[in-house]
Design a protein around this motif. Structure first.
Motif, PDB file in Angstrom:
ATOM      1  N   ARG A   4     -92.589 -13.913 -22.785  1.00 42.96           N
ATOM      2  CA  ARG A   4     -92.360 -15.106 -21.966  1.00 42.96           C
ATOM      3  C   ARG A   4     -91.104 -15.872 -22.392  1.00 42.96           C
ATOM      4  O   ARG A   4     -90.725 -16.828 -21.744  1.00 42.96           O
ATOM      5  CB  ARG A   4     -93.572 -16.036 -22.033  1.00 42.96           C
ATOM      6  N   PHE A   5     -90.483 -15.467 -23.504  1.00 40.38           N
ATOM      7  CA  PHE A   5     -89.287 -16.150 -23.982  1.00 40.38           C
ATOM      8  C   PHE A   5     -88.080 -15.716 -23.164  1.00 40.38           C
ATOM      9  O   PHE A   5     -87.898 -14.536 -22.878  1.00 40.38           O
ATOM     10  CB  PHE A   5     -89.039 -15.824 -25.456  1.00 40.38           C
ATOM     11  N   SER A   6     -87.237 -16.688 -22.815  1.00 41.52           N
ATOM     12  CA  SER A   6     -85.983 -16.369 -22.144  1.00 41.52           C
ATOM     13  C   SER A   6     -85.066 -15.639 -23.135  1.00 41.52           C
ATOM     14  O   SER A   6     -85.301 -15.661 -24.346  1.00 41.52           O
ATOM     15  CB  SER A   6     -85.299 -17.658 -21.663  1.00 41.52           C
ATOM     16  N   VAL A 117     -93.172 -22.126 -38.471  1.00 42.96           N
ATOM     17  CA  VAL A 117     -92.424 -21.559 -37.341  1.00 42.96           C
ATOM     18  C   VAL A 117     -93.402 -21.006 -36.312  1.00 42.96           C
ATOM     19  O   VAL A 117     -93.227 -21.209 -35.108  1.00 42.96           O
ATOM     20  CB  VAL A 117     -91.426 -20.474 -37.799  1.00 42.96           C
ATOM     21  N   LYS A 118     -94.432 -20.315 -36.780  1.00 41.45           N
ATOM     22  CA  LYS A 118     -95.444 -19.794 -35.851  1.00 41.45           C
ATOM     23  C   LYS A 118     -96.057 -20.936 -35.055  1.00 41.45           C
ATOM     24  O   LYS A 118     -96.230 -20.832 -33.837  1.00 41.45           O
ATOM     25  CB  LYS A 118     -96.527 -19.041 -36.613  1.00 41.45           C
ATOM     26  N   LYS A 119     -96.347 -22.030 -35.743  1.00 33.51           N
ATOM     27  CA  LYS A 119     -96.934 -23.191 -35.062  1.00 33.51           C
ATOM     28  C   LYS A 119     -95.954 -23.767 -34.042  1.00 33.51           C
ATOM     29  O   LYS A 119     -96.333 -24.077 -32.910  1.00 33.51           O
ATOM     30  CB  LYS A 119     -97.319 -24.261 -36.091  1.00 33.51           C
ATOM     31  N   VAL A 120     -94.686 -23.913 -34.430  1.00 33.77           N
ATOM     32  CA  VAL A 120     -93.680 -24.473 -33.523  1.00 33.77           C
ATOM     33  C   VAL A 120     -93.518 -23.586 -32.290  1.00 33.77           C
ATOM     34  O   VAL A 120     -93.404 -24.090 -31.167  1.00 33.77           O
ATOM     35  CB  VAL A 120     -92.327 -24.672 -34.264  1.00 33.77           C
ATOM     36  N   LEU A 121     -93.524 -22.268 -32.474  1.00 31.45           N
ATOM     37  CA  LEU A 121     -93.380 -21.369 -31.325  1.00 31.45           C
ATOM     38  C   LEU A 121     -94.615 -21.427 -30.425  1.00 31.45           C
ATOM     39  O   LEU A 121     -94.493 -21.349 -29.194  1.00 31.45           O
ATOM     40  CB  LEU A 121     -93.086 -19.942 -31.793  1.00 31.45           C
ATOM     41  N   GLU A 122     -95.790 -21.601 -31.002  1.00 31.69           N
ATOM     42  CA  GLU A 122     -96.996 -21.801 -30.192  1.00 31.69           C
ATOM     43  C   GLU A 122     -96.910 -23.115 -29.421  1.00 31.69           C
ATOM     44  O   GLU A 122     -97.298 -23.185 -28.253  1.00 31.69           O
ATOM     45  CB  GLU A 122     -98.237 -21.789 -31.077  1.00 31.69           C
ATOM     46  N   ALA A 128     -94.156 -25.319 -22.443  1.00 34.05           N
ATOM     47  CA  ALA A 128     -93.758 -24.637 -21.208  1.00 34.05           C
ATOM     48  C   ALA A 128     -94.911 -24.635 -20.212  1.00 34.05           C
ATOM     49  O   ALA A 128     -94.725 -24.940 -19.023  1.00 34.05           O
ATOM     50  CB  ALA A 128     -93.291 -23.217 -21.508  1.00 34.05           C
ATOM     51  N   VAL A 129     -96.103 -24.312 -20.683  1.00 35.05           N
ATOM     52  CA  VAL A 129     -97.281 -24.296 -19.812  1.00 35.05           C
ATOM     53  C   VAL A 129     -97.540 -25.688 -19.259  1.00 35.05           C
ATOM     54  O   VAL A 129     -97.777 -25.867 -18.050  1.00 35.05           O
ATOM     55  CB  VAL A 129     -98.520 -23.750 -20.582  1.00 35.05           C
ATOM     56  N   GLN A 134     -92.459 -20.987 -16.233  1.00 37.64           N
ATOM     57  CA  GLN A 134     -92.879 -19.603 -16.437  1.00 37.64           C
ATOM     58  C   GLN A 134     -92.309 -19.010 -17.727  1.00 37.64           C
ATOM     59  O   GLN A 134     -92.944 -18.168 -18.351  1.00 37.64           O
ATOM     60  CB  GLN A 134     -92.444 -18.733 -15.250  1.00 37.64           C
ATOM     61  N   ALA A 135     -91.107 -19.428 -18.094  1.00 36.66           N
ATOM     62  CA  ALA A 135     -90.446 -18.875 -19.285  1.00 36.66           C
ATOM     63  C   ALA A 135     -90.294 -19.961 -20.342  1.00 36.66           C
ATOM     64  O   ALA A 135     -90.231 -21.155 -20.030  1.00 36.66           O
ATOM     65  CB  ALA A 135     -89.074 -18.323 -18.919  1.00 36.66           C
ATOM     66  N   ILE A 136     -90.230 -19.509 -21.581  1.00 38.16           N
ATOM     67  CA  ILE A 136     -90.007 -20.413 -22.709  1.00 38.16           C
ATOM     68  C   ILE A 136     -88.522 -20.356 -23.033  1.00 38.16           C
ATOM     69  O   ILE A 136     -87.985 -19.288 -23.354  1.00 38.16           O
ATOM     70  CB  ILE A 136     -90.836 -19.979 -23.937  1.00 38.16           C
ATOM     71  N   GLY A 137     -87.862 -21.506 -22.920  1.00 43.23           N
ATOM     72  CA  GLY A 137     -86.434 -21.574 -23.194  1.00 43.23           C
ATOM     73  C   GLY A 137     -86.148 -22.271 -24.510  1.00 43.23           C
ATOM     74  O   GLY A 137     -87.060 -22.698 -25.229  1.00 43.23           O
ATOM     75  N   THR A 138     -84.881 -22.410 -24.810  1.00 41.22           N
ATOM     76  CA  THR A 138     -84.477 -23.083 -26.044  1.00 41.22           C
ATOM     77  C   THR A 138     -84.950 -24.533 -26.040  1.00 41.22           C
ATOM     78  O   THR A 138     -85.264 -25.089 -27.096  1.00 41.22           O
ATOM     79  CB  THR A 138     -82.957 -23.028 -26.247  1.00 41.22           C
ATOM     80  N   GLU A 139     -85.032 -25.119 -24.855  1.00 44.91           N
ATOM     81  CA  GLU A 139     -85.514 -26.493 -24.745  1.00 44.91           C
ATOM     82  C   GLU A 139     -86.959 -26.607 -25.220  1.00 44.91           C
ATOM     83  O   GLU A 139     -87.340 -27.579 -25.875  1.00 44.91           O
ATOM     84  CB  GLU A 139     -85.448 -26.985 -23.290  1.00 44.91           C
TER      85      GLU A 139
END
Length: 179
Positions: A4-6, A117-122, A128-129, A134-139
């Motif tokens: 789902r990451f851009s 980092v795992k927590k931040v990415l979650e 995003a949700v 639909q995609a996870i961006g740098t924002e």
């Protein structure tokens, strides 16, 4: 989750790992994500740079990490040891990289991902949700760092005098302008 990451968001994660490897760090942390964000492209980069957080500032904050912190210095001072004098003497005797070379666990090679980092990415996925994207961006990665509210990246951002609430508002407002 990474599907789902851009592309720019994937590049941020890959660059963060590379930055940690280059520094000889055992794990890559949120500070490496922040360094990759300010070094890359996308809305996360743009919001950070507009707020005054750039690569030089983040790199300096990462390099400024010492083996012992302020609380350790205070404890040593209470028993008559001046930490600044000790660190200065080590640098004079063994060179400016002596402490970096001596830190246990610092090595070249593949680095792991820190739990934060795992927590931040979650949290980036949740952002995003929540926003209906639909995609996870740098924002979203930046929003994940801000939502976490702790960790090295958050400390660097707030240490630069940036209001995390205002930065979040800028990022979210940017989504409305892009639509």
């Amino acid at each position: 989750m990474f599907e789902r990451f851009s592309r720019p968001a994937r590049e941020v994660v890959a660059t963060a790992r590379q930055e940690a490897e280059a520094l000889g760090h055992r794990h890559f942390g949120t500070e490496h994500l922040l360094l990759a964000l300010v070094s890359g492209t996308g809305g996360g980069h743009d919001a950070l740079v507009a707020a005054g957080v750039d690569r030089a500032l983040v790199a300096a904050a990462i390099a400024d990490t010492t083996v012992l912190g302020a609380a350790d210095a205070d404890a040593l001072k209470s028993v008559g040891i001046d930490l600044d004098a000790v660190l200065s003497r080590i640098t004079e005797s063994f060179g400016p990289d002596a402490l970096r070379k001596a830190v246990p666990g610092r090595r070249r090679g593949r680095v792991g991902v820190s739990p934060r980092v795992k927590k931040v990415l979650e949290l980036a996925l949740r952002e995003a949700v929540h926003l209906g994207h639909q995609a996870i961006g740098t924002e979203h990665i930046l929003l994940g760092i801000l939502r976490d509210g702790s960790g090295r990246a958050f400390t660097i951002i707030t240490g630069a005098g940036v209001d995390p609430v205002e930065l979040r508002r800028t990022v979210v407002d940017g989504f409305g302008k892009a639509a």
